[in-house]
Scaffold this active site. Structure first.
Site, mmCIF file in Angstrom:
data_model
loop_
_atom_site.group_PDB
_atom_site.id
_atom_site.type_symbol
_atom_site.label_atom_id
_atom_site.label_comp_id
_atom_site.label_asym_id
_atom_site.label_seq_id
_atom_site.Cartn_x
_atom_site.Cartn_y
_atom_site.Cartn_z
ATOM 1 N N ASP A 143 -4.958 -0.897 4.557
ATOM 2 C CA ASP A 143 -6.280 -1.526 4.453
ATOM 3 C C ASP A 143 -6.380 -2.725 5.393
ATOM 4 O OD1 ASP A 143 -7.638 -0.296 1.694
ATOM 5 O OD2 ASP A 143 -5.457 -0.254 1.724
ATOM 6 N N ASP B 91 -6.617 3.557 5.460
ATOM 7 C CA ASP B 91 -7.699 2.613 5.750
ATOM 8 C C ASP B 91 -7.328 1.726 6.933
ATOM 9 O OD1 ASP B 91 -9.170 3.764 3.774
ATOM 10 O OD2 ASP B 91 -9.327 1.985 2.516
ATOM 11 N N ASN C 154 -9.627 6.545 2.308
ATOM 12 C CA ASN C 154 -11.029 6.930 2.152
ATOM 13 C C ASN C 154 -11.880 6.510 3.344
ATOM 14 O OD1 ASN C 154 -10.325 4.335 0.764
ATOM 15 N ND2 ASN C 154 -12.554 4.124 0.661
ATOM 16 N N HIS D 290 -2.793 7.103 -0.353
ATOM 17 C CA HIS D 290 -3.592 5.887 -0.258
ATOM 18 C C HIS D 290 -3.991 5.275 -1.602
ATOM 19 C CE1 HIS D 290 -6.211 2.937 1.522
ATOM 20 N NE2 HIS D 290 -7.271 3.435 0.915
ATOM 21 N N HIS E 216 -11.124 -0.038 -8.266
ATOM 22 C CA HIS E 216 -10.592 1.331 -8.200
ATOM 23 C C HIS E 216 -9.733 1.706 -9.409
ATOM 24 C CE1 HIS E 216 -12.162 1.518 -4.176
ATOM 25 N NE2 HIS E 216 -11.377 0.550 -3.751
ATOM 26 N N HIS F 191 -7.362 -3.956 -2.760
ATOM 27 C CA HIS F 191 -7.126 -5.013 -1.781
ATOM 28 C C HIS F 191 -6.401 -6.195 -2.421
ATOM 29 C CE1 HIS F 191 -10.880 -3.165 0.291
ATOM 30 N NE2 HIS F 191 -9.800 -2.424 0.436
#
Length: 548
Positions: free
Chosen positions: A179, A206, A258, A343, A353, A382
């Site tokens: 990410d 990501d 994603n 992921h 999430h 995150h």
């Protein structure tokens, strides 16, 4: 033969006491904006024929793919011609910086992102080159140059191959990041990752968040409307220019997140195109799977598996058929560590999430447990969280330990809130995420009276902290590995979280026994117990998706 579900603490494993830091105590801002693409680290050079975005994808200790870009991408509101891909694609290399006596030819490709919305900007990439160099000597430094469109050579670069695959090796380091994006926080993450001096990097999804922007480059958030399914593809070019100082010297592997889906439906297309940027720009090893959507490879002492919850994972799917074959045929005598990457996290105590891929967990967890996977790494959330060894929400000495490192610094900012106390549980706030390909699974905690969310930090959550950073995994030998997590607000020499993993050996855990081609070294078959767990996974999938 039944696989024993071991308790939390045994003579060979003691679960760590849960620890955490609250965002309110860290004194941090929640995030930062993206660095402009005009910044010299992200901007193109003056010579459009010169190679740029040079990066290495790991294949094995004897192979690496060198990739780069030449030319200028197309970017406007009208139809775009394809670039001329009939250009040189060659790497010259050797073990001496002054004598590049070897040559490897490659292939070229390109991709497009075409949109039908009025005023949208279309994108066609410049020429993307891929050269697969094989027959390399393990644990050897090579020097190389790549050639541009007019045979203009690049600067001189070098990389060092990993040691040969086997159960005996010297310690080496895998760097992990996820990410990432391209914010000012992201640049700190990359600088610290470079400072950690990894021998190999794994990008746990990501990469760059091009889909957080409209095709004209404006950020795709309210009140901006009308750019659904658009992306700003120049972000990808910026990513590989900015990361070239690392990835031109250290090879990397990656998984789809994603934000790599990048769904588009060009004019006259019968279906949506997915993953186009990711598939065109990277070349991860596909020998075992035939696809970059999911795959596996070997490193010294470790078998690495890369899974994809964003493509079909039903028990009749190609992905699951491949996974079962891969686990039944890998050689644990040569690669005793078994490490998986995908992921979205299956164990997560953040509101962000929470239980988003619960159906995927129910589908794959019994298999990962049955074959003795040691470690699993994720991104997506995150923030940072590391678990104790856990199976089905219960600490288990023979299960994998999971780590979420979706804290690379991207523009969506840090995830700050935990699902405990109950006032923050998504079930109570109406923020459940249970739709689409994710499935529709309701599961409950093994403790806390079977509640949907934990009532406090659960025993399986060893450490959690909403900060940005990166991680390193040092594979020491066949039974010992050391994980370190480095926060961006600290110097790279400071590890905010450290754990030493000891892999179960002997008869400590029957699912970790040495075996080759489905047979234990002692000669006993463990296939029957794995079939039972596979049947359990199949039943879970059918329940999730309402299949009788």
């Amino acid at each position: 033969m039944n696989i024993t579900l071991y308790p939390a603490n045994t003579s060979f494993y003691t679960a760590g006491v849960p620890q955490q830091k609250l965002f309110s105590t860290l004194g941090l801002t929640s995030g930062s904006l993206d660095v402009p693409l005009t910044d010299p680290r992200f901007a193109p050079g003056n010579d459009t024929n010169a190679p740029e975005q040079i990066h290495l994808n790991y294949g094995s200790p004897t192979s690496v793919v060198v990739s780069w870009v030449t030319g200028t991408p197309g970017y406007n509101q009208s139809a775009l011609p394809a670039p001329n891909t009939a250009v040189p694609s060659t790497v010259t290399y050797g073990t001496s910086a002054t004598s590049l006596t070897l040559n490897a030819p490659g292939t070229t490709t390109y991709y497009s992102q075409i949109y039908t919305a009025p005023g949208a900007f279309n994108y066609t990439s410049a020429v993307i080159h891929h050269v697969n160099i094989t027959g390399l000597t393990p644990n050897t430094t090579y020097f190389y140059r790549v050639l541009g469109n007019t045979n203009v050579p690049s600067a001189l670069f070098n990389f060092t191959t990993l040691q040969a695959v086997g159960s005996t090796f010297s310690p080496y380091r895998i760097g992990l990041v996820a990410d990432l994006g391209s914010t000012y926080n992201s640049t700190t993450t990359l600088d610290h990752l470079i400072g950690s001096q990894p021998n190999l990097v794994v990008f746990v999804g990501d990469f760059i968040y091009a889909d957080n922007f409209c095709s004209n480059g404006s950020q795709n958030t309210a009140p901006i409307t009308g750019c659904t399914n658009q992306t700003y593809q120049p972000k990808w070019d910026g990513l590989f220019r900015w990361s070239q100082p690392l990835f031109s010297h250290v090879p990397f592997l990656g998984v789809i997140g994603n934000h790599e889906i990048e769904s588009q439906k060009p004019p006259n297309a019968t279906d949506f195109l997915l993953f186009q940027s990711y598939l065109a720009r990277t070349r991860f090893p596909t020998t075992t799977s035939g696809t970059q959507l999911y795959y596996s490879t070997d490193a010294p002492g470790a078998h690495l598996i890369f899974l994809n919850p964003y493509t079909d994972y039903n028990t009749t799917s190609a992905q699951m058929a491949w996974l079962m074959n891969d686990l039944n045929t890998f050689n644990r005598t040569k690669t005793p560590w078994l490490i998986a990457f995908f992921h979205p996290p299956t164990y997560n105590t953040y509101v962000s999430h929470f239980k988003e891929v619960e159906c995927f967990r129910l589908a794959v967890e019994p298999t990962l447990y049955a074959y003795g996977v040691d470690l699993v790494y994720h991104g997506h959330v995150h923030a940072y969280e590391r678990t104790n060894r856990v199976y089905n929400y219960t600490v288990n000495a023979c299960a994998p330990a999971y780590t979420t490192i979706g804290d690379g610094g991207n523009i969506e900012q840090v995830a700050a809130n935990f699902t405990d106390p109950p006032s923050q549980c998504p079930l109570n706030t109406g923020a459940l995420v249970r739709s689409g390909f994710i499935g529709n699974c309701m599961t409950y905690q093994a403790t806390d009276n079977g509640s949907y969310c934990p009532l406090s930090q659960p025993s399986w959550s060893a450490y959690r902290e909403p900060s940005f950073g990166h991680g390193t995994l040092d594979i020491i030998n066949a039974t010992t590995a050391v994980w370190n997590w480095h926060r961006n607000q600290d110097g790279i020499a400071v590890a905010a979280d450290t754990v030493t993993y000891t892999r179960p050996v002997g008869t400590q855990c029957s699912n970790h026994l040495q075996y080759v081609n489905g047979t234990e070294s002692a000669g006993k078959s463990i296939v029957s117990s794995r079939k039972l767990l596979w049947a359990k996974a199949e039943a879970s999938i059918k329940k999730c998706f309402g299949v009788a």
